[in-house]
Design a protein around this motif. Sequence first.
Motif, PDB file in Angstrom:
ATOM      1  N   PRO A 335      -1.106 114.977  32.112  1.00  0.00           N
ATOM      2  CA  PRO A 335      -0.314 116.214  32.178  1.00  0.00           C
ATOM      3  C   PRO A 335       1.106 116.048  31.650  1.00  0.00           C
ATOM      4  N   ILE A 336       1.741 114.904  31.945  1.00  0.00           N
ATOM      5  CA  ILE A 336       3.095 114.648  31.444  1.00  0.00           C
ATOM      6  C   ILE A 336       3.065 114.461  29.925  1.00  0.00           C
ATOM      7  N   TYR A 337       2.083 113.704  29.443  1.00  0.00           N
ATOM      8  CA  TYR A 337       1.952 113.484  28.003  1.00  0.00           C
ATOM      9  C   TYR A 337       1.713 114.805  27.268  1.00  0.00           C
ATOM     10  N   ALA A 338       0.828 115.641  27.811  1.00  0.00           N
ATOM     11  CA  ALA A 338       0.502 116.920  27.178  1.00  0.00           C
ATOM     12  C   ALA A 338       1.725 117.828  27.111  1.00  0.00           C
ATOM     13  N   LYS A 339       2.523 117.824  28.172  1.00  0.00           N
ATOM     14  CA  LYS A 339       3.743 118.634  28.199  1.00  0.00           C
ATOM     15  C   LYS A 339       4.719 118.179  27.118  1.00  0.00           C
ATOM     16  N   GLN A 340       4.904 116.867  27.012  1.00  0.00           N
ATOM     17  CA  GLN A 340       5.825 116.329  26.006  1.00  0.00           C
ATOM     18  C   GLN A 340       5.318 116.591  24.592  1.00  0.00           C
ATOM     19  N   LEU A 341       4.009 116.436  24.392  1.00  0.00           N
ATOM     20  CA  LEU A 341       3.424 116.665  23.070  1.00  0.00           C
ATOM     21  C   LEU A 341       3.570 118.121  22.664  1.00  0.00           C
ATOM     22  N   THR A 342       3.301 119.039  23.578  1.00  0.00           N
ATOM     23  CA  THR A 342       3.400 120.466  23.279  1.00  0.00           C
ATOM     24  C   THR A 342       4.813 120.836  22.850  1.00  0.00           C
ATOM     25  N   TRP A 343       5.799 120.352  23.618  1.00  0.00           N
ATOM     26  CA  TRP A 343       7.179 120.669  23.246  1.00  0.00           C
ATOM     27  C   TRP A 343       7.538 120.035  21.903  1.00  0.00           C
ATOM     28  N   SER A 344       7.071 118.812  21.649  1.00  0.00           N
ATOM     29  CA  SER A 344       7.351 118.142  20.384  1.00  0.00           C
ATOM     30  C   SER A 344       6.813 118.945  19.202  1.00  0.00           C
ATOM     31  N   LEU A 345       5.608 119.496  19.347  1.00  0.00           N
ATOM     32  CA  LEU A 345       5.015 120.314  18.281  1.00  0.00           C
ATOM     33  C   LEU A 345       5.853 121.566  18.019  1.00  0.00           C
TER      34      LEU A 345
END
Length: 442
Positions: A335-345
């Motif tokens: 969940p933390i990784y997905a949140k960071q990835l989404t914002w990065s995109l």
Amino acid sequence: MEITLDKHAANQASIKIKLNEADYQPKVDAKLKDYAKKAVIRGFRPGKAPFSMVKNMYGTSVLVDEINQILGESLNSYIKEQTFKILGEPLPVELEDNSIDWKTQKEFEFEYKIGFVENISLALDQSIKGKKYSISVDDKLVNETLDNLKSQYGENSNPETSEVGDFIYGDLAAKEGEFTKTVSLDTSKISKKLAGKFTGISKDAIVEFEGKEVKKDEWTAAFGLNEVDFADAKGSFTFTVQNINRTTSAELNQEFFDKIFGPDQVKTEEEFIAKVKETLQGSYDRESKVFTEEELKKVLVEKVAISLPDDFLKEWLLRANEGKVTEADVENEYPIYAKQLTWSLISNQIAKEHGVQAEHEDVIEKTKEMIREQFASSGLGAQLEASMDLFVDNYLKGNEGQNYMNMLTSVQNDKVLSLVQEKIDLVEKTITIDEFKELLEK
């Protein structure tokens, strides 16, 4: 060569690559001929061994190497031609053991799983609503900070007899049951009635009281118990005193001022209070800035609503970190990784659309700010500034250059978020520190 794409989900697909002999054999033969010119084989002069012998000895390994190189180059080229954004790395679909016969097989087929997102689109305009928070440092907060500082830098003693406000160290025990715990009781945080039982007592005294005399929040704030401890805090209790600790508040004088802000930085009580307020405001300005930006990220993430290929990404994370993480680790951290990835995109897309770019000079300045904040209370001052370039250079070269890349990303995020605040409908809201704490708890 034949490359096909099969989108079997909104964000996951398979890429199949078929190779025939014409795709790889010329390169294999050329490599083997080069080997033959240099090969040193017992019984033959260097470079004079028969080609058939060289092919028999090295043919399979050269074939595997060339096919792997062709696959890598072809896959990368094909992916670059696509309009969607690949996430992670393509995962080869593992073939059953011995399913490839490298000596006789002429045609090969390989399959890769990929995860992706389609083009991200976000119009930064007044239809997007956001809030910019500002924390107000009021007199109450300043006074609380002054009290804390005076207590922190005050004189500690162990008097024979207790007074209200003392910390009483001792053993708390239930009269019935097995509950017992050594605690440090802050008598300033219990009711006046109960505090009276702890006033005028000395070492080895035993205080008796009822659990109902203590409010739920007092068990935590005054006795330092957690929820598990005070869940059974019922009936009668005894408190056996081991020691009494008292702190006499420091006086507002030059010695105290110098301890807090350095020699001769402030010289009067008025200047000291103003400096405390200024320092608090600066600290809370940074906190409110971070909170505002995190809230804006949530708004933008919700607005774009990117659907990530979760199953693919979890598998990729597991295989990319093989031996270092377990499936349970990936599930917990995803969940933390997905949140960071989404914002990065989203951040990268905004930067691309609006020409936002992090410059080297920006990285240098941001690193200097970070170092100044870290050493703010060190008293180094001019010495720090004199060696700043060395500090910056050492930091940015650290972690094999990853520190530089992280700072570059941070600078871009700062610029993107500044742009966002200029473009959207942003309402400024001033809040108290108590209101800020409530927002953090939500």
